[in-house]
Structures are given as structure tokens and as C-alpha cells.
Enzyme design. Structure first.
Site, short mmCIF file in Angstrom:
data_model
loop_
_atom_site.label_atom_id
_atom_site.label_comp_id
_atom_site.label_asym_id
_atom_site.label_seq_id
_atom_site.Cartn_x
_atom_site.Cartn_y
_atom_site.Cartn_z
N SER A 196 33.14 -9.54 7.46
CA SER A 196 33.12 -9.63 8.84
C SER A 196 32.06 -11.01 9.57
CB SER A 196 32.63 -8.45 9.27
OG SER A 196 33.43 -7.27 8.69
N1 SAH Z 1 32.41 -4.18 5.29
C1 SAH Z 1 32.60 -5.49 4.69
C2 SAH Z 1 34.08 -6.06 5.02
C3 SAH Z 1 35.05 -5.27 5.08
S1 SAH Z 1 36.81 -6.03 4.75
C4 SAH Z 1 31.52 -6.55 4.17
O1 SAH Z 1 30.63 -6.25 4.96
O2 SAH Z 1 32.01 -7.60 3.65
C5 SAH Z 1 37.66 -4.44 4.52
C6 SAH Z 1 37.55 -3.86 2.95
O3 SAH Z 1 38.25 -2.65 3.16
C7 SAH Z 1 38.22 -4.64 2.06
O4 SAH Z 1 37.50 -5.04 0.90
C8 SAH Z 1 39.37 -3.77 1.76
O5 SAH Z 1 39.93 -4.02 0.15
C9 SAH Z 1 38.90 -2.43 2.11
N2 SAH Z 1 39.91 -1.37 2.02
C10 SAH Z 1 40.97 -1.53 2.84
N3 SAH Z 1 41.39 -0.20 2.65
C11 SAH Z 1 40.65 0.56 1.81
C12 SAH Z 1 40.80 1.97 1.29
N4 SAH Z 1 41.81 2.72 1.81
N5 SAH Z 1 39.55 2.53 0.79
C13 SAH Z 1 38.56 1.73 0.68
N6 SAH Z 1 38.53 0.40 0.94
C14 SAH Z 1 39.57 -0.01 1.78
#
Ligand code: SAH
Length: 224
Positions: free
Chosen positions: A70
Site C-alpha cells: 500500500s
Molecule cells: N498489508 C500489505 C498489503 C496488502 S495487499 C502490505 O503492507 O504490504 C492485500 C493482500 O491481501 C494481498 O497480499 C492478498 O494476497 C491478500 N489477501 C487477499 N484475500 C485474502 C484472504 N482471504 N486471506 C488472506 N489474505 C488475503
């Protein structure tokens, strides 16, 4: 610019880091603990080598598995809105690079972070270990189910877009706890929403700002 740690590179990086913090202040981030956490976590360690030059630009960047780290302002604003205290147990859904988890690790007692891609979870785990952030547990799994064995949590942050809050997460939120999530359609803009759980168990919602996140996808990723 290369990712090599030359003296000149280190100088540029110190400048970029200062500008980065100034930019966060100018955009309204006031909580000094949050600013200090952002100062302490080297964002360049959470992006690929080809992105290092952009690590301190205020923008989201691509990471493995088609996901994103992000934008720092959004990480800062979310962390501020979460109002994390040193005694808190925090659950993060969507570990991604591990950057948000690293910021939270400086502010809370313990963090459980769930990621559906094993590759991302493994990479994040080793980065966090290299930085000595031993209070983060990274789990591979479906974050829509939360982490019942580790709860209840004082704070829950969902860092992927969801039209509605999974029931398991509101159940695992402690009374008086805060849950933050980008609520809205998977493709497009979501409203970052802050939910506070009253003693009766009811959630009070407050809309904070428009954001754009990758989707929250139920189920563990089949590969990677
Ligand atoms: N917080 C992260 C950015 C998040 S991007 C950072 O600081 O870099 C969103 C993430 O959520 C992605 O890696 C995606 O694979 C994950 N994601 C999506 N659906 C999910 C689920 N049901 N359970 C766990 N992770 C999930």
C-alpha cells in the site's frame, strides 16, 4: 539508480526518508508514535530490487503474486485510525509484503497477520525476522475466517477490499475493539471504514476516506 548501498545511495536515501516523513506530516498524520514507526521501518526492504528507488515515493507498488504494497500515506492514516496501544493484540488480514505488519509491530504487543499466498507469507516472515520484529506471527490461510485460536483481538485491520465484513472477524473483535477495512466493490474505489464494537456487541461505523485496495478473496490460494 541501483539498489546498491553506496555512500551516495545512502545519502539519497536519508534525504528521501526525510521528505517522506515531511510529506506524511503535511498530509495530516499527527500521531508521533505512528510517524516514529514509519521512520523506523525501512520500506525499501519490503519491495523488489527494481522498486527500491521508488520505496519512499508516496505510492503503492507491485509485489509478487500480482499484489501490492500500500501507499505509505494510506498505511500511516490506517495505523493512526486504528489507535493502537502497546498492550494490544492486533490481527491483520492480507500480509502482502509485511510492511503494515512491521509498522504495527512497533506499536502493539503482538500481531497476527494472515496471507493467502504462501510465497508472500514466507517472504514477509523472513523480512520481519531480519528486522528483529519477533512479535509478528504470519499465518498462511484464509483471512476471512480470522484466527480464532489467537483471538480475541483489540484491533483488526483488513488490507484488502471487501463488500462486507466477514462475520468471523467481528466475532473475534474484543468489546471496545476497532476494526478497519476498505469496504466496497472489488474493482474500483472502496470506503475505508472504522467499526467500533460496543459493549453490547453492536458495531458503530464511521467512514474515513476513499481508498483503492486489491480484493479480499475467500479461500487459500491454490498455488504459490
Ligand atoms: N498489508 C500489505 C498489503 C496488502 S495487499 C502490505 O503492507 O504490504 C492485500 C493482500 O491481501 C494481498 O497480499 C492478498 O494476497 C491478500 N489477501 C487477499 N484475500 C485474502 C484472504 N482471504 N486471506 C488472506 N489474505 C488475503
Amino acid at each position: 539508480m541501483t539498489a546498491e548501498k553506496t555512500e551516495a545511495g545512502a545519502e539519497i536515501s536519508a534525504e528521501a526518508r526525510m521528505e517522506f516523513l515531511l510529506g506524511l506530516r503535511q498530509r495530516g498524520i499527527r500521531d508521533t508514535n505512528v510517524l516514529r514507526a514509519l521512520e523506523q521501518v525501512p520500506r525499501e526492504r519490503f519491495v523488489g530490487e527494481e522498486q527500491v528507488a521508488l520505496a519512499f515515493a508516496d505510492r503503492a507498488l507491485p509485489i509478487d503474486c500480482g499484489q501490492t504494497i500500500s501507499q505509505p500515506y494510506v498505511v500511516a492514516a490506517m495505523t493512526e485510525a486504528l489507535d493502537v496501544r502497546p498492550a494490544h493484540k492486533v490481527l491483520e488480514i492480507g500480509t502482502g509484503s509485511g510492511y503494515q505488519a512491521a509498522i504495527l509491530a512497533h506499536l502493539a504487543k503482538s500481531i497476527v497477520s494472515i496471507e493467502r499466498y504462501r510465497t508472500l507469507a514466507d517472504e514477509a516472515r523472513s523480512r520481519l525476522a531480519e528486522l528483529g520484529l519477533a512479535n509478528v506471527t504470519v499465518l498462511v490461510g484464509d483471512g476471512t475466517e480470522g484466527a480464532r485460536d489467537y483471538g480475541p483481538f483489540d484491533r483488526i485491520v483488513v488490507t484488502a477490499a471487501t463488500p462486507e465484513i466477514p462475520k468471523a472477524l467481528t466475532e473475534q473483535l474484543a468489546a471496545g475493539g476497532i476494526l478497519l477495512a476498505p469496504v466496497g466493490p472489488h474493482d474500483g474505489v472502496q470506503m475505508l471504514t472504522r467499526f467500533e464494537k460496543g459493549s453490547s456487541g453492536k458495531l458503530a461505523a464511521e467512514e474515513l476516506m476513499a481508498v483503492r485496495f486489491v480484493p479480499l478473496v475467500a479461500g487459500k490460494a491454490a498455488s504459490l
